[in-house]
Each structure stands twice: as structure tokens, then as C-alpha cells.
Motif scaffolding. Structure first.
Motif, PDB file in Angstrom:
ATOM      1  N   ASP A 459      47.294 -15.081 122.922  1.00  0.00           N
ATOM      2  CA  ASP A 459      48.059 -15.754 123.973  1.00  0.00           C
ATOM      3  C   ASP A 459      47.172 -16.283 125.096  1.00  0.00           C
ATOM      4  N   PRO A 460      46.309 -15.462 125.699  1.00  0.00           N
ATOM      5  CA  PRO A 460      45.438 -16.027 126.749  1.00  0.00           C
ATOM      6  C   PRO A 460      44.404 -17.005 126.211  1.00  0.00           C
ATOM      7  N   LEU A 461      43.960 -16.809 124.952  1.00  0.00           N
ATOM      8  CA  LEU A 461      42.960 -17.723 124.392  1.00  0.00           C
ATOM      9  C   LEU A 461      43.523 -19.137 124.257  1.00  0.00           C
ATOM     10  N   LEU A 462      44.790 -19.249 123.883  1.00  0.00           N
ATOM     11  CA  LEU A 462      45.418 -20.556 123.707  1.00  0.00           C
ATOM     12  C   LEU A 462      46.163 -21.016 124.952  1.00  0.00           C
ATOM     13  N   SER A 463      45.886 -20.377 126.064  1.00  0.00           N
ATOM     14  CA  SER A 463      46.579 -20.729 127.304  1.00  0.00           C
ATOM     15  C   SER A 463      46.193 -22.128 127.775  1.00  0.00           C
ATOM     16  N   PRO A 464      47.158 -22.876 128.352  1.00  0.00           N
ATOM     17  CA  PRO A 464      46.810 -24.182 128.932  1.00  0.00           C
ATOM     18  C   PRO A 464      45.753 -24.110 130.021  1.00  0.00           C
ATOM     19  N   SER A 465      45.580 -22.912 130.630  1.00  0.00           N
ATOM     20  CA  SER A 465      44.539 -22.764 131.657  1.00  0.00           C
ATOM     21  C   SER A 465      43.152 -22.990 131.083  1.00  0.00           C
ATOM     22  N   LEU A 466      43.005 -22.785 129.774  1.00  0.00           N
ATOM     23  CA  LEU A 466      41.702 -22.969 129.126  1.00  0.00           C
ATOM     24  C   LEU A 466      41.627 -24.319 128.426  1.00  0.00           C
ATOM     25  N   MET A 467      42.465 -25.268 128.838  1.00  0.00           N
ATOM     26  CA  MET A 467      42.432 -26.606 128.250  1.00  0.00           C
ATOM     27  C   MET A 467      42.128 -27.669 129.289  1.00  0.00           C
ATOM     28  N   GLU A 468      41.778 -27.240 130.493  1.00  0.00           N
ATOM     29  CA  GLU A 468      41.599 -28.202 131.569  1.00  0.00           C
ATOM     30  C   GLU A 468      40.240 -28.878 131.553  1.00  0.00           C
ATOM     31  N   ASP A 469      39.394 -28.508 130.618  1.00  0.00           N
ATOM     32  CA  ASP A 469      38.050 -29.057 130.581  1.00  0.00           C
ATOM     33  C   ASP A 469      37.628 -29.218 129.134  1.00  0.00           C
ATOM     34  N   SER A 470      36.860 -30.272 128.864  1.00  0.00           N
ATOM     35  CA  SER A 470      36.433 -30.545 127.492  1.00  0.00           C
ATOM     36  C   SER A 470      35.597 -29.400 126.929  1.00  0.00           C
ATOM     37  N   GLU A 471      34.699 -28.857 127.737  1.00  0.00           N
ATOM     38  CA  GLU A 471      33.835 -27.769 127.256  1.00  0.00           C
ATOM     39  C   GLU A 471      34.642 -26.508 126.989  1.00  0.00           C
ATOM     40  N   LEU A 472      35.626 -26.222 127.832  1.00  0.00           N
ATOM     41  CA  LEU A 472      36.477 -25.055 127.609  1.00  0.00           C
ATOM     42  C   LEU A 472      37.205 -25.171 126.267  1.00  0.00           C
ATOM     43  N   ARG A 473      37.754 -26.343 125.989  1.00  0.00           N
ATOM     44  CA  ARG A 473      38.476 -26.524 124.727  1.00  0.00           C
ATOM     45  C   ARG A 473      37.546 -26.382 123.529  1.00  0.00           C
ATOM     46  N   GLN A 474      36.329 -26.874 123.668  1.00  0.00           N
ATOM     47  CA  GLN A 474      35.371 -26.718 122.571  1.00  0.00           C
ATOM     48  C   GLN A 474      35.083 -25.243 122.305  1.00  0.00           C
ATOM     49  N   LEU A 475      34.899 -24.460 123.362  1.00  0.00           N
ATOM     50  CA  LEU A 475      34.597 -23.035 123.193  1.00  0.00           C
ATOM     51  C   LEU A 475      35.770 -22.297 122.553  1.00  0.00           C
ATOM     52  N   VAL A 476      36.982 -22.618 122.995  1.00  0.00           N
ATOM     53  CA  VAL A 476      38.164 -21.966 122.412  1.00  0.00           C
ATOM     54  C   VAL A 476      38.263 -22.265 120.923  1.00  0.00           C
ATOM     55  N   LEU A 477      38.052 -23.518 120.539  1.00  0.00           N
ATOM     56  CA  LEU A 477      38.126 -23.874 119.116  1.00  0.00           C
ATOM     57  C   LEU A 477      37.026 -23.188 118.316  1.00  0.00           C
ATOM     58  N   GLU A 478      35.831 -23.103 118.872  1.00  0.00           N
ATOM     59  CA  GLU A 478      34.743 -22.432 118.147  1.00  0.00           C
ATOM     60  C   GLU A 478      35.023 -20.945 117.980  1.00  0.00           C
ATOM     61  N   ILE A 479      35.648 -20.324 118.982  1.00  0.00           N
ATOM     62  CA  ILE A 479      36.038 -18.916 118.842  1.00  0.00           C
ATOM     63  C   ILE A 479      37.078 -18.761 117.741  1.00  0.00           C
ATOM     64  N   LEU A 480      38.041 -19.665 117.715  1.00  0.00           N
ATOM     65  CA  LEU A 480      39.037 -19.627 116.634  1.00  0.00           C
ATOM     66  C   LEU A 480      38.371 -19.785 115.269  1.00  0.00           C
ATOM     67  N   HIS A 481      37.399 -20.663 115.190  1.00  0.00           N
ATOM     68  CA  HIS A 481      36.695 -20.846 113.918  1.00  0.00           C
ATOM     69  C   HIS A 481      36.017 -19.550 113.481  1.00  0.00           C
ATOM     70  N   ASN A 482      35.364 -18.864 114.417  1.00  0.00           N
ATOM     71  CA  ASN A 482      34.699 -17.602 114.080  1.00  0.00           C
ATOM     72  C   ASN A 482      35.673 -16.598 113.496  1.00  0.00           C
ATOM     73  N   LEU A 483      36.887 -16.569 114.037  1.00  0.00           N
ATOM     74  CA  LEU A 483      37.855 -15.549 113.635  1.00  0.00           C
ATOM     75  C   LEU A 483      38.663 -15.952 112.408  1.00  0.00           C
ATOM     76  N   ILE A 484      38.941 -17.251 112.254  1.00  0.00           N
ATOM     77  CA  ILE A 484      39.742 -17.692 111.109  1.00  0.00           C
ATOM     78  C   ILE A 484      38.897 -17.799 109.847  1.00  0.00           C
ATOM     79  N   ASP A 485      37.657 -18.251 109.994  1.00  0.00           N
ATOM     80  CA  ASP A 485      36.805 -18.512 108.828  1.00  0.00           C
ATOM     81  C   ASP A 485      36.253 -17.197 108.281  1.00  0.00           C
TER      82      ASP A 485
END
Length: 817
Positions: A459-485
Motif C-alpha cells: 500500500d505505501p509502495l504504490l502510494s500516489p505520494s511516491l509518484m510525484e517525481d520521475s525518479e521516485l516512480r522509477q525506483l518503485v517500479l524497480e523494487i516491484l521488479h525485484n519482488l515479482i521476478d
């Protein structure tokens, strides 16, 4: 007169005569071996005389030292050594006192040869194992004297080295003599450790200065050990640490910090890193957490120092953690992360404080300080990541939750105080913590996706608060990749492109488990929503689109069953609509980038599910685009120089992926294509209403019309009686299927075309009606039983109590006897 002298000599005690006889007339002749054998035999035969022999030898030696007759001094010490080695009895203890007194005399002299001689004798004595320890004997003088010899500054370099080697060997002898005695731990007292440890480090530091050696040395030969004070000091230091126990570990480590502080060896920190590598490899493994706690404590003490000093300490912590993480480090896991995260916040605070204080001054010093603070922050992140990646999975999941709990997210409580940092400081903290989390999640393989992404983490990882910046969104997606893959497919999907043949990638995948299917039913909408909103950001760059493509592809590989595939297609069509309709006024590059993302993903998805008709439709659209609109393909739009169209309204339908054709192609393959006709719309969360970002509540997700009829028919009398026949009639729906389908179609059409205000008003009316109906049912069915104590009713705002006598109450038959 000669007769008188002979008579007096004969009256002297035998032990004195035997001692005198071992000294030749010319000291160059050396010890008289025959007389030395007689003296040794006498001492062994009469051990009670040993103390007197020792005292007399000490008297002669002291006299010869004062008179500078060093030849006789050498002979006396040789005799003492032989007696010491030959006699092992209880009576040797008084003799030892005389022996140590003579060694002290030699060490006090200013003559280097005598100091080395005394040290050699002491080392021989230290190697003798006594039957019982002497608790009254203390070595304070020898610790001080040997430590001073380790710092010798004699003008002649060769003699200086010889004296330093003697001092190190003397310290080694003191350690060996005292450290094994559990009842006498004086050597571990701080006043001794504060002399011994810096003396060893001082000599170890010299080879660092000369050879710039980093880390533990290669195993030297015996000759090198004797000739090189640095190697000898290191071996002594290792031996000292190896003998340290739980109670005295801290006393041995703390002087190291004092030495490094005093000599300013944290920047550069090669020697500091080398020292702590030696410490971590020398101590017993179960005491590793003591050293880590000491480093953390010292980091707290030096938190106001320059950034490079703090970075040096953190790098030392990294090396210590790298060694300790391979084994158990006890209760310090959370303490390490908590302290590091605290210093991360302090560093960001310092960086922003320097920027604010020097806003109007020269920019050079400011940028230098900021870059230094970035060094500290990178060191902290590297330490967190390395430590976390070496922990077992059960501990790593706890650390992931711990770090995620520190990330400042709107609507959640987190323990890192960022209120005084402002928006820029909060963003910096978010980026730093997500980078730390990215390193911790690297290589993490969970058995089920629900273990990797529990709701308190997702829930906090996908929060809109972490989408306000391009670099933040990149980090969130890379974390998701680590956990999903979980099958290491990410490297094969790197970059966004039209893959000609997906089978060439040799994708690894397993059958979707029931736990993963359940996860997607519960949380799939959150993932879709994050991808959908991520595509609508104006500051997206090529890397964002690449990571979004990888997210969609990994979700397909790891989590997609037939229902999820339909949802992903709906999501892809919705992304295409974003670019075509452009309600958010996105730049043309972003619109073309979204179109390219959809093309790359549907090409991948069609080959993964291997439905020929679907593959044919996707391939046809891609071929048409390559001829007529190549800027809709990733290979073209993400080039440096790409000619963008002025608008997308005039394009033919052949360039777009069409829902009806996709539904036709999938209809014969067992997919429930009915849901494809329902456009995807992201869920609206409570945080969207609190967020400072552009609200998405103007887009409403499709709601099911739960009550029959239209607005005019919904107005039902609240007093209508509910009977069995009415319920039976409501349940019996035979012959109404066609009406229900038509009604559902009208509802869908209404939600697609009607104004938002009208839909909102209708939903609110139905919600209120449902609430009233439910309250009415509960009032009719759920009533408290009568009570002798009375029940309370409220009429016109006043409470009234009605009491029921016991004899009037009706009880069930089973309760009456």
C-alpha cells in the motif's frame, strides 16, 4: 694477608661462590659453562636457595649496569635465563621477582642493546607455563615500558626498528603471560588497553604509509615477521583480539577509535578499513555484534563531524557488516538499520541546511558540501543494501517492512521526522530510502508473491505520494521488479522494443499458484492502477517507459492467468485511449511513448498466450505503424531525433489496437471476452482525495446497478411489508434474463456517456436508499430480549426505561423445568 682473604672467601655462602665462579675474568670469554652447570645443579638440588641466588645475581647485574660493564650484564642475564628454564618448582616464584626486577633495570637503561636484551629475557619467561598463577604479580611497568619502546624515535633507523620490534615482542609476551589467567584480568583494564592497542596500531600504520597496503597481509615468512615491526604488530594485534572474551571485547576495541580519531585516519580511511577487517576476522564470531555496536556508537558521537569523516566511519561499518552478516550478529539487525536511517535523515538535513544558509553566497563551497553529503548518503545506502542482501529471507522481509515504514507517505505515520525538511527534503528522504529498499530487495526470492508484497508493504509502495517525481516512480517500479521476478527474467526484458520472437528469450516460468491467483484478485487493481497513472505523468522519460513495459511483462510471466490476461488487455487499451483522447493534455512525446509501450506489450503478450488470431491482429497493426506512423513504435520514438506528429486525431483505425477485433480473436480460445467491453478505469482511493497531486476522481470505475428499475421506479414506500411471497417473487428470475441483459447494457452505456454529476447523484441516492433499507431490516429482525432491569428507548431526544417483570417474560421450553 693472602691467607686472611682466602679464609674470608671460604666463609662466604656457597651460592655466592657458585655465582661468582660463572663470571670469567674477561667478559669476552663468555659464561663459564662448567661452573654454570654446577650452579644449575645446586639450584635444582636446593630450590629454597633460588631466591637468594636470584637476589645476588640481581645485585651484581645492577652494579654492572651502573658501571657500564655490559659484558658481565650479558653473562648475568644468560645465567638467569638458564636457571629460569631449568627450575620448575614452587620456589621459583621468589626467584621470578628478582628476575623481573633485573629485566626492569635493563629496560630502564638508555642503552638499546640492554633494552633488547631485557625484552628477550622477558619473552623467554613469558613462554614458561607456571603451575599456579601469582596473583600479587603485576605487569604495569612492563606494559608502559614496552609501549614506549613501540614508539621509539631513535636517530638510527636500524636501531629504531630493533627497539620497536623488541617493544612489540614484549607486549606479546605480556599478553601471553596474563591473558590466559581467568582470575587475573588486569591486562584488559582500560589503562592497559589504552597503551597496548595504540602502540600496535602505530607500528601497523607505518607499513600502510610506506606500501599503501589495504586489508590483511599475505602470510609472511618467519624472517619477515622478525624484521618487520608492522607485520609483527599485526600478528600481536590479531592474537590479542583472538583472546578477547565477552566482558573485555569493548575495552580492546575502543582504543582503536581513539587512535583513528587522534591521527585523523577516517579520511582517507584505508588504514581504518584494514584495522576493522583484522578485528572482525580475529575475534570470535559470536562477538561480532559488539564491534558493530561500537562503530554505531562512534558514528553517533561523530555525527557533527565533516561529511567525509562520517562517510569513512560508515564505510568501515560496511566492511564490518559484510563480514558479520555471513554469520549471526544477534540483536543488532534493527539497530544497524535504525541508526543508519537516522544518519541518512541527518545528512539530508545538513545538505539542505547548507543550501539554505548559503543561498546568497558563493556556490562553490555549497556544491562541495552537497557533494560530500551525497558521499555520506551513498555510503549509507550501500551499507544498508549490502547488509540487507546478506540476511536470510525471514529477516530481510522484516527489514523491508522496517524501511518502508520510514518512507514519508501521505496518510501514514512514519518515525523519521521530515516535517522541518520541506518538500525538497521529504523528496530526498524518499529517494534515499527507496534506493536502500531497492538494494535490500535485490536477489530476494519469495515462494509466493503475497509474502513478497504484503498489504502493509504494498500500500505505501504504490502510494500516489511516491509518484510525484520521475525518479521516485522509477525506483518503485524497480523494487516491484525485484519482488515479482522470481525466475530472473528481467535481464531478458531490458529495454522497450518490439520482440520478433519471444521464444528466443527462453523465458522461465512456472504454473500460477493458487496463492498468486488470490493475490491478483485482491491486489491486482492496485498494480494496474499504478501502471495506468504512471503512464499519465508528464515528466516521464524513456527509462520510465522501459520500466513500465518490464512491469507489464513480468506481471504476465509471473502472475497472469486467463482473467489477469483479460485485465491486462483492458489496461493496455485504456493506455491507448489516454494517448488518443488526451484528456490530461500530455506532450506529444508522452502520447507517442504510451502508444509505443502498448504496442511493445501487446506484441509480447500475444506471443506469450499464443492465440494465432490475436497475434495476427497485433502484427498487422505493428506493420501498418512501421509504414505509416513509425513514431508509434519504440524503436523510433525513443531515438534522439524523432519527428513527432502534430496531432493524433486524423489517424486511421488501422494504426490502433481495436477492442472488438481482440475480443473476436480471443473468443474462440476460452477467454471470457465479455469483460473486454467494459473499459478499464482505475480505482479511486482515499489518498487521492488527500494528495496534493491532480485528482483522478473525475474518472469513475464502473459500478454494478444493484437495485432494479430506474430512478422513478426506485422510489419505493419504506413501509412496504416484507412477506415470504414477496421474497420468493424476488428470487424467482426465470424469463427475465433478456431484460437483465438489456438493463445491464443500459447501465453500462449510461456510465460511459452520462455527465459525471448525474452519475454521482444517482449513486449517492442509491447508496442512501440501500442504507435506509438495511437499517429497516435490522430494526425489524434484531431486537434485544426483554430484561427485568429494563430497556432504554429514545423518544423525542429523551431516554425512557421500560421494565418487564420476570413472571411476564416468555422463556423457551428448553429453559423451563
Amino acid at each position: 694477608s693472602a691467607g686472611v682473604c682466602c679464609c674470608c672467601a671460604a666463609l662466604r655462602p656457597r651460592y655466592k661462590r657458585l655465582v661468582d665462579n660463572i663470571f670469567p675474568e674477561d667478559p669476552k670469554d663468555g659464561l663459564v659453562k662448567a661452573d654454570m652447570e654446577k650452579l644449575t645443579f645446586y639450584a635444582v638440588s636446593a630450590p629454597e636457595k633460588l631466591d637468594r641466588i636470584g637476589a645476588y645475581l640481581a645485585e651484581r647485574l645492577s652494579r654492572d649496569v651502573v658501571r657500564h660493564r655490559y659484558g658481565y650484564v650479558l653473562i648475568a642475564m644468560e645465567a638467569l635465563d638458564q636457571l629460569l628454564m631449568a627450575c620448575h618448582s614452587q620456589s621459583i616464584k621468589p626467584f621470578v621477582e628478582s628476575f623481573l626486577h633485573m629485566v626492569a633495570k635493563l629496560l630502564e637503561s638508555g642503552e638499546p642493546k640492554l633494552q633488547v636484551l631485557g625484552t628477550n629475557s622477558f619473552v623467554k619467561f613469558a613462554n614458561i607455563e607456571e603451575d599456579t598463577p601469582s596473583y600479587h604479580r603485576r605487569y604495569d611497568f612492563f606494559v608502559s615500558r614496552f609501549s614506549a619502546m613501540c614508539h621509539s624515535c631513535y636517530p638510527d633507523p636500524e636501531i629504531q626498528t630493533e627497539i620497536r620490534i623488541a617493544g612489540i615482542r614484549g607486549i606479546q609476551g605480556v599478553v601471553r603471560k596474563t591473558v590466559n589467567d581467568e582470575l587475573r584480568a588486569t591486562i584488559w583494564e582500560p589503562q592497559h588497553m589504552d597503551k597496548i592497542v595504540p602502540s600496535l596500531l602505530f607500528n601497523m600504520q607505518k607499513i600502510e604509509d610506506i606500501d599503501s597496503r589495504i586489508g590483511p597481509p599475505s602470510s609472511p615468512t618467519g624472517g619477515e615477521k622478525e624484521e618487520n615491526p608492522a607485520l609483527l604488530a599485526e600478528n600481536c594485534f590479531r592474537e590479542l583480539l583472538g583472546r578477547a572474551t565477552y566482558g573485555n571485547m569493548n575495552n580492546a576495541v575502543r582504543p582503536v577509535f581513539a587512535h583513528l580519531d587522534h591521527h585523523r585516519l577516517w579520511d582517507p580511511n584505508e588504514f581504518a578499513v584494514s584495522c576493522f577487517k583484522i578485528i572482525m576476522y580475529s575475534i570470535q564470531a559470536q562477538y561480532s555484534h559488539h564491534v558493530i555496536q561500537e562503530i554505531l556508537g562512534h558514528l553517533d558521537v561523530r555525527k557533527r563531524d565533516s561529511p567525509r569523516v562520517r562517510a569513512g566511519i560508515i564505510q568501515v561499518l560496511l566492511e564490518a557488516v559484510a563480514i558479520a552478516a555471513k554469520g549471526s550478529i544477534g540483536p543488532t539487525v534493527l539497530e544497524v538499520f535504525n541508526t543508519l536511517l537516522k544518519h541518512l535523515r541527518i545528512s539530508v538535513d545538513f545538505e539542505l541546511g547548507d543550501r539554505r544558509s548559503s543561498a546568497g553566497s558563493a556556490a562553490f563551497s555549497t556544491s562541495s558540501k552537497e557533494s560530500d553529503e551525497r558521499i555520506v548518503q551513498n555510503a549509507i545506502i550501500q551499507t544498508i543494501g549490502f547488509f540487507g542482501s546478506n540476511l536470510p529471507d525471514y529477516q530481510r522481509s522484516e527489514i523491508m517492512m522496517f524501511i518502508m515504514g520510514k518512507v514519508p507517505v501521505l496518510g501514514t505515520s512514519q518515525s523519521l521526522d521530515t516535517s522541518h525538511l520541506g518538500d525538497l527534503g521529504t523528496r530526498r528522504i524518499q529517494i534515499m530510502l527507496l534506493r536502500s529498499l531497492l538494494m535490500v530487495t535485490s536477489g530476494y526470492k519469495a515462494t509466493t508473491i503475497s509474502n513478497a508484497l504484503p498489504p502493509p508493504f504494498l500500500d505505501p509502495l504504490l502510494s500516489p505520494s511516491l509518484m510525484e517525481d520521475s525518479e521516485l516512480r522509477q525506483l518503485v517500479l524497480e523494487i516491484l521488479h525485484n519482488l515479482i521476478d522470481r525466475h530472473d527474467n528481467r535481464a531478458k526484458l531490458r529495454g522497450i522494443r518490439i520482440i520478433p520472437d519471444v521464444s528466443d528469450l527462453k523465458i522461465k516460468r512456472d504454473k500460477i499458484s493458487r496463492q498468486d491467483v488470490s493475490f491478483m484478485k485482491k491486489h491486482g487493481q492496485q498494480l494496474y492502477r499504478h501502471i495506468y497513472l504512471g503512464c499519465k505523468e508528464e515528466d516521464n522519460v524513456q527509462k520510465n517507459f522501459e520500466l513500465l513495459f518490464t512491469s507489464l511483462a513480468l506481471t504476465t510471466i509471473e502472475l497472469a492467468n486467463e482473467d489477469v490476461v483479460i485485465d491486462l488487455i483492458r489496461l493496455a487499451i485504456a493506455l491507448q485511449d489516454i494517448a488518443i483522447i488526451n484528456e490530461d493534455n500530455l506532450p506529444m512525446f508522452n502520447r507517442c511513448g504510451v502508444m509505443a509501450l502498448v504496442a511493445a506489450y501487446l506484441n509480447f503478450l500475444s506471443q506469450m498466450i499464443a492465440v494465432p488470431a490475436f497475434c495476427q491482429h497485433v502484427s498487422k497493426v505493428i506493420e501498418t505503424r512501421s509504414v505509416e506512423a513509425s513514431y508509434f513504435l519504440p524503436e523510433t520514438i525513443f531515438k534522439d531525433k524523432c519527428n513527432l506528429p502534430k496531432s493524433l486525431e486524423k489517424h486511421e483505425k488501422d494504426l490502433f489496437f481495436l477492442t472488438n477485433q481482440i475480443a473476436e480473436s480471443l473468443g474462440g480460445s476460452g477467454y471470457s471476452v465479455e469483460r473486454l467491453s467494459v473499459p478499464y478505469v482505475p480505482q479511486v482511493t482515499d489518498e487521492d482525495r488527500l494528495s496534493r497531486r491532480k485528482s483522478i476522481v473525475d474518472t469513475v470505475s464502473l459500478q454494478v446497478d444493484i437495485l432494479p428499475g430506474n430512478n422513478t421506479e426506485d422510489k419505493i414506500d419504506n413501509t412496504e411489508e416484507i412477506t415470504f411471497e414477496a421474497l420468493k417473487k424476488a428470487i424467482d428470475n426465470n424469463g427475465l434474463e433478456e431484460q437483465e441483459k438489456e438493463k445491464r447494457r443500459l447501465v453500462i452505456e449510461k456510465f460511459q456517456k452520462a455527465p459525471f454529476e448525474e452519475i454521482a447523484a444517482q449513486c449517492e441516492t442509491k447508496a442512501n436508499l440501500l442504507h435506509d433499507r438495511l437499517a429497516q431490516i435490522l430494526e425489524l429482525t434484531i431486537r434485544p430480549p426483554p430484561s427485568p432491569s429494563g430497556t432504554m428507548t429514545i423518544t423525542a431526544g429523551h431516554a425512557h426505561y421500560h421494565s418487564v417483570p420476570v413472571y411476564e417474560m416468555k422463556f423457551p421450553d428448553l429453559c423451563v423445568y
